[in-house]
Motif scaffolding. Sequence first.
Motif, PDB file in Angstrom:
ATOM      1  N   LEU A 139     -16.931  73.692  -7.977  1.00 29.77           N
ATOM      2  CA  LEU A 139     -17.245  72.304  -7.622  1.00 29.77           C
ATOM      3  C   LEU A 139     -16.010  71.406  -7.690  1.00 29.77           C
ATOM      4  CD1 LEU A 139     -20.731  72.076  -9.279  1.00 29.77           C
ATOM      5  CD2 LEU A 139     -20.223  71.832  -6.849  1.00 29.77           C
ATOM      6  N   ILE A 140     -15.142  71.627  -8.666  1.00 28.49           N
ATOM      7  CA  ILE A 140     -13.914  70.829  -8.742  1.00 28.49           C
ATOM      8  C   ILE A 140     -13.030  71.117  -7.532  1.00 28.49           C
ATOM      9  CG2 ILE A 140     -11.743  70.531 -10.008  1.00 28.49           C
ATOM     10  CD1 ILE A 140     -13.400  70.669 -12.591  1.00 28.49           C
ATOM     11  N   ASP A 141     -12.910  72.375  -7.143  1.00 29.53           N
ATOM     12  CA  ASP A 141     -12.141  72.713  -5.949  1.00 29.53           C
ATOM     13  C   ASP A 141     -12.730  72.031  -4.712  1.00 29.53           C
ATOM     14  OD1 ASP A 141     -10.432  74.252  -7.433  1.00 29.53           O
ATOM     15  OD2 ASP A 141     -11.304  76.174  -6.839  1.00 29.53           O
ATOM     16  N   ASP A 142     -14.048  71.971  -4.651  1.00 31.88           N
ATOM     17  CA  ASP A 142     -14.717  71.319  -3.526  1.00 31.88           C
ATOM     18  C   ASP A 142     -14.391  69.829  -3.504  1.00 31.88           C
ATOM     19  OD1 ASP A 142     -16.509  71.287  -1.274  1.00 31.88           O
ATOM     20  OD2 ASP A 142     -17.996  70.351  -2.586  1.00 31.88           O
ATOM     21  N   ARG A 145     -29.427  73.703 -10.983  1.00 30.48           N
ATOM     22  CA  ARG A 145     -29.652  72.446 -11.730  1.00 30.48           C
ATOM     23  C   ARG A 145     -28.349  71.928 -12.328  1.00 30.48           C
ATOM     24  NH1 ARG A 145     -34.184  75.246 -13.592  1.00 30.48           N
ATOM     25  NH2 ARG A 145     -33.091  75.734 -15.524  1.00 30.48           N
ATOM     26  N   THR A 146     -27.574  72.825 -12.909  1.00 29.76           N
ATOM     27  CA  THR A 146     -26.295  72.430 -13.498  1.00 29.76           C
ATOM     28  C   THR A 146     -25.354  71.914 -12.411  1.00 29.76           C
ATOM     29  OG1 THR A 146     -26.568  74.076 -15.234  1.00 29.76           O
ATOM     30  CG2 THR A 146     -24.346  73.221 -14.888  1.00 29.76           C
ATOM     31  N   GLY A 147     -25.297  72.619 -11.301  1.00 33.86           N
ATOM     32  CA  GLY A 147     -24.461  72.180 -10.186  1.00 33.86           C
ATOM     33  C   GLY A 147     -24.872  70.819  -9.662  1.00 33.86           C
ATOM     34  N   ASP A 193     -24.936  75.912  -2.847  1.00 31.45           N
ATOM     35  CA  ASP A 193     -23.766  76.619  -2.315  1.00 31.45           C
ATOM     36  C   ASP A 193     -22.830  77.050  -3.437  1.00 31.45           C
ATOM     37  OD1 ASP A 193     -24.725  76.257   0.241  1.00 31.45           O
ATOM     38  OD2 ASP A 193     -23.336  74.622   0.748  1.00 31.45           O
ATOM     39  N   ALA A 194     -22.593  76.162  -4.385  1.00 31.04           N
ATOM     40  CA  ALA A 194     -21.714  76.480  -5.508  1.00 31.04           C
ATOM     41  C   ALA A 194     -22.318  77.581  -6.379  1.00 31.04           C
ATOM     42  CB  ALA A 194     -21.430  75.235  -6.343  1.00 31.04           C
ATOM     43  N   ALA A 195     -23.627  77.550  -6.582  1.00 34.12           N
ATOM     44  CA  ALA A 195     -24.290  78.602  -7.364  1.00 34.12           C
ATOM     45  C   ALA A 195     -24.151  79.948  -6.657  1.00 34.12           C
ATOM     46  CB  ALA A 195     -25.758  78.254  -7.591  1.00 34.12           C
ATOM     47  N   GLN A 196     -24.340  79.953  -5.347  1.00 31.37           N
ATOM     48  CA  GLN A 196     -24.196  81.203  -4.591  1.00 31.37           C
ATOM     49  C   GLN A 196     -22.762  81.715  -4.644  1.00 31.37           C
ATOM     50  OE1 GLN A 196     -25.705  80.416  -0.666  1.00 31.37           O
ATOM     51  NE2 GLN A 196     -27.801  80.221  -1.393  1.00 31.37           N
ATOM     52  N   GLU A 197     -21.805  80.807  -4.492  1.00 29.08           N
ATOM     53  CA  GLU A 197     -20.399  81.215  -4.553  1.00 29.08           C
ATOM     54  C   GLU A 197     -20.056  81.763  -5.935  1.00 29.08           C
ATOM     55  OE1 GLU A 197     -16.065  79.236  -3.643  1.00 29.08           O
ATOM     56  OE2 GLU A 197     -17.834  78.421  -2.646  1.00 29.08           O
ATOM     57  N   THR A 198     -20.603  81.144  -6.967  1.00 31.37           N
ATOM     58  CA  THR A 198     -20.401  81.609  -8.339  1.00 31.37           C
ATOM     59  C   THR A 198     -20.930  83.026  -8.500  1.00 31.37           C
ATOM     60  OG1 THR A 198     -20.481  79.378  -9.249  1.00 31.37           O
ATOM     61  CG2 THR A 198     -21.032  81.191 -10.746  1.00 31.37           C
ATOM     62  N   PRO A 214     -14.849  63.384 -11.303  1.00 28.09           N
ATOM     63  CA  PRO A 214     -15.365  64.760 -11.344  1.00 28.09           C
ATOM     64  C   PRO A 214     -15.102  65.491 -12.664  1.00 28.09           C
ATOM     65  CG  PRO A 214     -14.401  64.335  -9.208  1.00 28.09           C
ATOM     66  CD  PRO A 214     -14.108  63.134 -10.064  1.00 28.09           C
ATOM     67  N   ARG A 215     -13.907  65.356 -13.224  1.00 29.95           N
ATOM     68  CA  ARG A 215     -13.608  66.068 -14.474  1.00 29.95           C
ATOM     69  C   ARG A 215     -14.373  65.495 -15.656  1.00 29.95           C
ATOM     70  NH1 ARG A 215      -9.804  69.920 -14.619  1.00 29.95           N
ATOM     71  NH2 ARG A 215      -9.298  69.548 -16.787  1.00 29.95           N
ATOM     72  N   ARG A 216     -14.520  64.177 -15.709  1.00 24.10           N
ATOM     73  CA  ARG A 216     -15.300  63.579 -16.794  1.00 24.10           C
ATOM     74  C   ARG A 216     -16.768  63.948 -16.666  1.00 24.10           C
ATOM     75  NH1 ARG A 216     -12.665  57.562 -17.502  1.00 24.10           N
ATOM     76  NH2 ARG A 216     -10.732  58.323 -18.432  1.00 24.10           N
ATOM     77  N   ARG A 217     -17.232  63.960 -15.447  1.00 22.77           N
ATOM     78  CA  ARG A 217     -18.620  64.351 -15.194  1.00 22.77           C
ATOM     79  C   ARG A 217     -18.846  65.794 -15.643  1.00 22.77           C
ATOM     80  NH1 ARG A 217     -21.517  63.188  -9.497  1.00 22.77           N
ATOM     81  NH2 ARG A 217     -23.589  63.862 -10.095  1.00 22.77           N
ATOM     82  N   ALA A 218     -17.918  66.670 -15.290  1.00 26.41           N
ATOM     83  CA  ALA A 218     -18.019  68.071 -15.692  1.00 26.41           C
ATOM     84  C   ALA A 218     -18.015  68.198 -17.211  1.00 26.41           C
ATOM     85  CB  ALA A 218     -16.867  68.875 -15.086  1.00 26.41           C
ATOM     86  N   CYS A 219     -17.184  67.423 -17.861  1.00 23.98           N
ATOM     87  CA  CYS A 219     -17.112  67.459 -19.325  1.00 23.98           C
ATOM     88  C   CYS A 219     -18.444  67.040 -19.939  1.00 23.98           C
ATOM     89  CB  CYS A 219     -15.989  66.542 -19.798  1.00 23.98           C
ATOM     90  SG  CYS A 219     -15.770  66.554 -21.585  1.00 23.98           S
ATOM     91  N   ILE A 220     -19.024  65.958 -19.470  1.00 20.59           N
ATOM     92  CA  ILE A 220     -20.308  65.482 -20.001  1.00 20.59           C
ATOM     93  C   ILE A 220     -21.405  66.512 -19.782  1.00 20.59           C
ATOM     94  CG2 ILE A 220     -22.124  63.737 -19.696  1.00 20.59           C
ATOM     95  CD1 ILE A 220     -19.667  62.681 -21.166  1.00 20.59           C
ATOM     96  N   VAL A 221     -21.481  67.080 -18.591  1.00 20.17           N
ATOM     97  CA  VAL A 221     -22.526  68.068 -18.297  1.00 20.17           C
ATOM     98  C   VAL A 221     -22.355  69.306 -19.167  1.00 20.17           C
ATOM     99  CG1 VAL A 221     -23.466  69.599 -16.520  1.00 20.17           C
ATOM    100  CG2 VAL A 221     -22.961  67.227 -15.959  1.00 20.17           C
ATOM    101  N   LEU A 222     -21.121  69.778 -19.293  1.00 22.59           N
ATOM    102  CA  LEU A 222     -20.887  70.968 -20.114  1.00 22.59           C
ATOM    103  C   LEU A 222     -21.230  70.720 -21.576  1.00 22.59           C
ATOM    104  CD1 LEU A 222     -17.537  72.199 -18.577  1.00 22.59           C
ATOM    105  CD2 LEU A 222     -19.673  73.480 -18.638  1.00 22.59           C
TER     106      LEU A 222
END
Length: 146
Positions: A68-71, A20-22, A34-39, A120-128
């Motif tokens: 996800l940022i690397d992706d 869900r977070t991903g 995929d990102a959850a599995q890699e994590t 992507p970075r702003r999105r990550a910041c908001i979600v976190l």
Amino acid sequence: MDRDAEFDQYVADSFARLCRTGYLFCGDWQRAEDAAQETLLKMYGSWRRIERREGRDAFARTALVRTLIDDWRRPWSRRERVDDDLVATGSGRPLARNADAMGQVDDRDVLVRALAELTPRRRACIVLRYYLDASVSETATALGCS
């Protein structure tokens, strides 16, 4: 064997949450899974060290964000993506695939579309900060900035 059982329990408890977070980060269920599995793969290799150093959930959050940022940084991932949240029915009308019983599909759609407008970075910041309720320092750590 205790290590594997402990890890299996963590996976059972956290996989759906990581997905869900991903999804909030990338807007794509397959990429989120995929990102959850890699994590979780990254976590398995460092399972004992993670608990001692910073905690499992914090490590998972950071690993998921960085994965996800690397992706996003990979050129092949910048191709045009089809909005797979809507699937056309036989009549050509869209049908929400992930509809929930409470009728919150419209709110979720507005949220996902608003997040998609951000970098992507702003999105990550908001979600976190607002979805995962991470502190400013936890968010900075996960994003690798001060």
